[in-house]
Write an enzyme that holds these catalytic residues in place. Structure first.
Site, PDB file in Angstrom:
ATOM      1  N   LYS A   1       0.821  -1.226   0.000  1.00 28.87           N
ATOM      2  CA  LYS A   1       0.000   0.000   0.000  1.00 28.87           C
ATOM      3  C   LYS A   1       0.844   1.260   0.000  1.00 28.87           C
ATOM      4  O   LYS A   1       0.567   2.203  -0.721  1.00 28.87           O
ATOM      5  CB  LYS A   1      -0.876   0.160   1.250  1.00 28.87           C
ATOM      6  CG  LYS A   1      -1.614  -0.976   1.756  1.00 28.87           C
ATOM      7  CD  LYS A   1      -2.523  -0.557   2.896  1.00 28.87           C
ATOM      8  CE  LYS A   1      -1.919  -0.332   4.261  1.00 28.87           C
ATOM      9  NZ  LYS A   1      -0.951  -1.235   4.774  1.00 28.87           N
TER      10      LYS A   1
ATOM     11  N   ARG B   1      -7.838   1.779  10.864  1.00 31.07           N
ATOM     12  CA  ARG B   1      -7.335   0.442  11.154  1.00 31.07           C
ATOM     13  C   ARG B   1      -8.242  -0.302  12.118  1.00 31.07           C
ATOM     14  O   ARG B   1      -7.955  -1.463  12.444  1.00 31.07           O
ATOM     15  CB  ARG B   1      -5.953   0.575  11.797  1.00 31.07           C
ATOM     16  CG  ARG B   1      -4.804   0.047  10.948  1.00 31.07           C
ATOM     17  CD  ARG B   1      -3.545   0.292  11.735  1.00 31.07           C
ATOM     18  NE  ARG B   1      -2.392  -0.426  11.325  1.00 31.07           N
ATOM     19  CZ  ARG B   1      -1.454   0.063  10.513  1.00 31.07           C
ATOM     20  NH1 ARG B   1      -1.603   1.229   9.945  1.00 31.07           N
ATOM     21  NH2 ARG B   1      -0.384  -0.645  10.263  1.00 31.07           N
TER      22      ARG B   1
ATOM     23  N   ARG C   1      11.811  -6.247   3.455  1.00 36.71           N
ATOM     24  CA  ARG C   1      11.699  -4.805   3.193  1.00 36.71           C
ATOM     25  C   ARG C   1      12.826  -4.026   3.887  1.00 36.71           C
ATOM     26  O   ARG C   1      13.215  -4.340   5.005  1.00 36.71           O
ATOM     27  CB  ARG C   1      10.342  -4.319   3.721  1.00 36.71           C
ATOM     28  CG  ARG C   1      10.125  -2.822   3.585  1.00 36.71           C
ATOM     29  CD  ARG C   1       8.671  -2.474   3.627  1.00 36.71           C
ATOM     30  NE  ARG C   1       8.058  -2.675   4.947  1.00 36.71           N
ATOM     31  CZ  ARG C   1       6.751  -2.582   5.154  1.00 36.71           C
ATOM     32  NH1 ARG C   1       5.913  -2.329   4.167  1.00 36.71           N
ATOM     33  NH2 ARG C   1       6.258  -2.762   6.367  1.00 36.71           N
TER      34      ARG C   1
ATOM     35  N   ARG D   1      13.305  -1.657   9.352  1.00 36.20           N
ATOM     36  CA  ARG D   1      12.515  -1.122  10.470  1.00 36.20           C
ATOM     37  C   ARG D   1      12.454  -2.159  11.577  1.00 36.20           C
ATOM     38  O   ARG D   1      12.283  -3.341  11.298  1.00 36.20           O
ATOM     39  CB  ARG D   1      11.082  -0.836   9.984  1.00 36.20           C
ATOM     40  CG  ARG D   1      10.877   0.551   9.447  1.00 36.20           C
ATOM     41  CD  ARG D   1       9.575   0.662   8.678  1.00 36.20           C
ATOM     42  NE  ARG D   1       8.390   0.178   9.401  1.00 36.20           N
ATOM     43  CZ  ARG D   1       7.163   0.196   8.889  1.00 36.20           C
ATOM     44  NH1 ARG D   1       6.946   0.671   7.678  1.00 36.20           N
ATOM     45  NH2 ARG D   1       6.140  -0.244   9.581  1.00 36.20           N
TER      46      ARG D   1
ATOM     47  N   ARG E   1       1.941  -8.188  14.166  1.00 34.57           N
ATOM     48  CA  ARG E   1       1.203  -7.175  13.390  1.00 34.57           C
ATOM     49  C   ARG E   1       0.136  -7.820  12.504  1.00 34.57           C
ATOM     50  O   ARG E   1      -0.953  -7.282  12.350  1.00 34.57           O
ATOM     51  CB  ARG E   1       2.179  -6.353  12.539  1.00 34.57           C
ATOM     52  CG  ARG E   1       3.008  -5.390  13.380  1.00 34.57           C
ATOM     53  CD  ARG E   1       4.166  -4.826  12.605  1.00 34.57           C
ATOM     54  NE  ARG E   1       3.753  -3.944  11.527  1.00 34.57           N
ATOM     55  CZ  ARG E   1       4.487  -3.689  10.448  1.00 34.57           C
ATOM     56  NH1 ARG E   1       5.659  -4.254  10.285  1.00 34.57           N
ATOM     57  NH2 ARG E   1       4.041  -2.856   9.549  1.00 34.57           N
TER      58      ARG E   1
HETATM   59  P1  AMP Z   1       2.421   1.165   9.232  1.00 33.59           P
HETATM   60  O1  AMP Z   1       3.629   1.846   8.711  1.00 33.59           O
HETATM   61  O2  AMP Z   1       1.145   1.649   8.609  1.00 33.59           O
HETATM   62  O3  AMP Z   1       2.528  -0.345   9.196  1.00 33.59           O
HETATM   63  O4  AMP Z   1       2.300   1.572  10.779  1.00 33.59           O
HETATM   64  C1  AMP Z   1       3.327   1.259  11.714  1.00 33.59           C
HETATM   65  C2  AMP Z   1       2.749   1.192  13.122  1.00 33.59           C
HETATM   66  O5  AMP Z   1       2.192   2.467  13.478  1.00 33.59           O
HETATM   67  C3  AMP Z   1       1.621   0.199  13.310  1.00 33.59           C
HETATM   68  O6  AMP Z   1       2.095  -1.116  13.534  1.00 33.59           O
HETATM   69  C4  AMP Z   1       0.913   0.788  14.533  1.00 33.59           C
HETATM   70  O7  AMP Z   1       1.625   0.516  15.714  1.00 33.59           O
HETATM   71  C5  AMP Z   1       1.012   2.276  14.266  1.00 33.59           C
HETATM   72  N1  AMP Z   1      -0.154   2.789  13.498  1.00 33.59           N
HETATM   73  C6  AMP Z   1      -0.151   3.314  12.237  1.00 33.59           C
HETATM   74  N2  AMP Z   1      -1.378   3.669  11.848  1.00 33.59           N
HETATM   75  C7  AMP Z   1      -2.198   3.373  12.878  1.00 33.59           C
HETATM   76  C8  AMP Z   1      -3.601   3.492  13.102  1.00 33.59           C
HETATM   77  N3  AMP Z   1      -4.421   3.987  12.145  1.00 33.59           N
HETATM   78  N4  AMP Z   1      -4.092   3.080  14.288  1.00 33.59           N
HETATM   79  C9  AMP Z   1      -3.296   2.590  15.251  1.00 33.59           C
HETATM   80  N5  AMP Z   1      -1.972   2.436  15.114  1.00 33.59           N
HETATM   81  C10 AMP Z   1      -1.416   2.826  13.949  1.00 33.59           C
END
Ligand code: AMP
Length: 214
Positions: free
Chosen positions: A14, A89, A127, A160, A171
């Protein structure tokens, strides 16, 4: 299509596609993960709250995320549309987003990135990302340069912490429990467009552009 959500499990691509499509259509990519990572790096109050949760692969609280996104969407660069990448989310976040957009500026479409779960662990653990600009690489399909410095801005390319296998599995579990119900939520509202995101990056990109042309 102006106001669009990119929905899918971690590792479905995404973020990569959102970056490209946002640039192509001149709209902001609103990645809540990127916003949180920046807050952690800058050591802000938000960053301090989010750090441990993110490292453990959990979700930052709905209240924090909803406020953050509401503020972000109120900025004028969102007037002509945006791509939400990583939000909503949870069902609560989706419902709050509907509330926020009561002013006739509802979401136009939700693009669901469909990838088999078995593929995702492999994809995420391979990644890599530039610490400065966030450009992503993949050690299998799109390897970083030999000197491990980003081709865009020379930043160091790293993995990361939350892309390490144990956290990835957590996750994915959190995704199944909290985020996957959003598929039905948007389907029931006739907003969902599903694409097979297991294909090559370029093929997926073309499929998204086709949707934007509709
Ligand atoms: P991502 O890069 O989108 O995978 O986000 C990395 C981390 O940020 C996630 O594993 C969550 O801990 C936190 N995070 C990002 N977006 C959200 C959201 N909409 N709600 C809650 N936690 C979030």
């Amino acid at each position: 299509m102006m106001r669009v959500i990119f929905l899918g499990a971690p590792g479905t691509g995404k973020g990569t596609q959102a970056g490209y499509i946002a640039k192509k259509y001149g709209v902001p990519q609103i990645s809540t993960g990127d916003i949180l990572r920046k807050a952690v790096k800058d050591g802000t109050e938000l960053g301090v709250k989010a750090k441990a949760i993110m490292e453990a692969g959990g979700l930052v609280s709905d209240d924090i995320m909803i406020e953050l996104v509401e503020q972000r969407l109120s900025l004028h660069d969102c007037d002509n549309g945006y791509i939400l990448d990583g939000f909503p989310r949870t069902l609560k976040q989706a419902q709050s987003l509907d509330e926020m957009l009561r002013n006739g500026k509802q979401i136009d479409a939700v693009i669901y990135f469909d990838v088999e779960e078995d593929d995702l662990v492999k994809r995420i653990t391979s990644r890599r990302v530039c610490v400065q600009c966030g450009k992503t690489y993949n050690v299998i399909t799109d390897p970083p340069p030999a000197d491990n410095l980003c081709e865009v801005d020379g930043g160091e390319i790293i993995q990361r912490d939350d892309d390490k296998e144990e956290t990835v599995r957590k996750r994915l579990k959190v995704y199944q429990e909290s985020t996957s119900p959003l598929y039905q939520y948007y389907k029931a509202r006739n907003k969902l467009y599903s694409i097979d995101a297991s294909r090559a990056v370029k093929t997926v990109r073309e499929a998204i552009i086709d949707l934007y042309k509709r």
